[in-house]
Design an enzyme around this catalytic site. Structure first.
Site, PDB file in Angstrom:
ATOM      1  NE  ARG A  40      -4.138   1.791   2.333  1.00 22.63           N
ATOM      2  CZ  ARG A  40      -4.277   2.822   3.171  1.00 22.63           C
ATOM      3  NH1 ARG A  40      -3.369   3.073   4.083  1.00 22.63           N
ATOM      4  NH2 ARG A  40      -5.329   3.612   3.084  1.00 22.63           N
ATOM      5  CB  ILE A  66      -6.141   6.094  -0.482  1.00 26.13           C
ATOM      6  CG1 ILE A  66      -6.116   4.573  -0.596  1.00 26.13           C
ATOM      7  CG2 ILE A  66      -5.300   6.547   0.698  1.00 26.13           C
ATOM      8  CD1 ILE A  66      -4.724   3.999  -0.911  1.00 26.13           C
ATOM      9  CB  SER A  67     -11.178   3.807   1.224  1.00 24.65           C
ATOM     10  OG  SER A  67     -11.934   4.391   0.214  1.00 24.65           O
ATOM     11  CD  GLN A  68     -11.351   3.254   8.075  1.00 26.93           C
ATOM     12  OE1 GLN A  68     -12.099   4.203   8.235  1.00 26.93           O
ATOM     13  NE2 GLN A  68     -10.844   2.568   9.074  1.00 26.93           N
TER      14      GLN A  68
END
Ligand code: SAH
Length: 222
Positions: A40, A66-68
């Site tokens: 990531r 960016i989402s969790q």
């Protein structure tokens, strides 16, 4: 083709993130393995790399986030991919979700409306050893007809309604996940297509950036 395994110094952080997701109730082994294998840190801006394996959303430029990781994981669990699917993602953003999808499906087509983000996502996907994801620039509310139909469609931005080109481009028994802004709340919906029938289930409250396009919201005048 299976992605190359990665060798880097972030393996311990990824393992810790996977443990955290497991504690938070993610049990799907394939999804946890995809997160354990996907770097990531290559998908977040360099200045934020130290936080790449925290379970938080992060700003990625161009007003996007960016989402969790736990949100990505919930999406992937809800899609229940078996490995042979052709998947369309609408809203590539950083390309991280596309990289996870690439590890769980056969082919991934991901459409992003902002060219600059698409260029960065392609680079990060390449650096992460992902070879079965194609990033295209365009209005994803129109889907991507030349490569349709798709067994699964994942929409990573929240729209006012389900775009009809997307349901048209789903296979029979195909599944779509899409966050929708209805009234004052935003929720994730799972749409399943059976012949000409669509069934709709509300899954969870979400917080996504707007889906902007012909079958989404209109861009704000500047
Ligand atoms: N899944 C992404 C996060 C997506 S954020 C990740 O893993 O990083 C939502 C993205 O949707 C943003 O990049 C935004 O530019 C894009 N977007 C919004 N409307 C779109 C549309 N109509 N077509 C394609 N992309 C769109």
């Amino acid at each position: 083709m299976a992605p190359r395994p990665i060798a880097d110094s972030y393996g311990g952080y990824r393992a810790r993130l996977v443990e955290e997701l497991r504690r938070k109730g993610i049990k799907d082994m394939a999804v946890l393995a995809a997160i354990a294998e996907t770097p990531r840190h290559l998908f977040v801006p360099e200045a934020l790399r130290a936080r790449a394996y925290d379970d938080t959303s992060l700003p990625v430029g161009q007003g996007q986030t960016i989402s969790q990781p736990s949100t990505h994981a919930q999406y992937l669990v809800a899609l229940d991919l078996k490995g042979r699917e052709r998947v369309l993602e609408v809203g590539t953003g950083t390309g991280y979700q596309a990289a996870l999808l690439g590890r769980l499906a056969e082919v991934v087509v991901s459409v992003e409306r902002l060219p600059e983000l698409a260029v960065r996502a392609r680079k990060a996907l390449e650096d992460s050893g992902t070879t079965n994801v194609t990033v295209l620039v365009g209005d994803g509310t129109l889907g991507w007809r030349p490569l349709a139909p798709y067994d699964a469609i994942l929409v990573s931005a929240s729209g006012p309604r389900v775009p009809s080109p997307l349901t048209d481009q789903l296979t029979d028994n195909g599944i779509m996940l899409i966050p929708l802004d209805r009234g004052t709340t935003q929720d994730l919906y799972r749409i399943t297509k059976h012949g000409n029938e669509l069934t709709e289930e509300k899954l969870a409250a979400t917080q996504f950036v707007p889906l902007i396009g012909r079958h989404g919201f209109q861009p704000e005048a500047s």
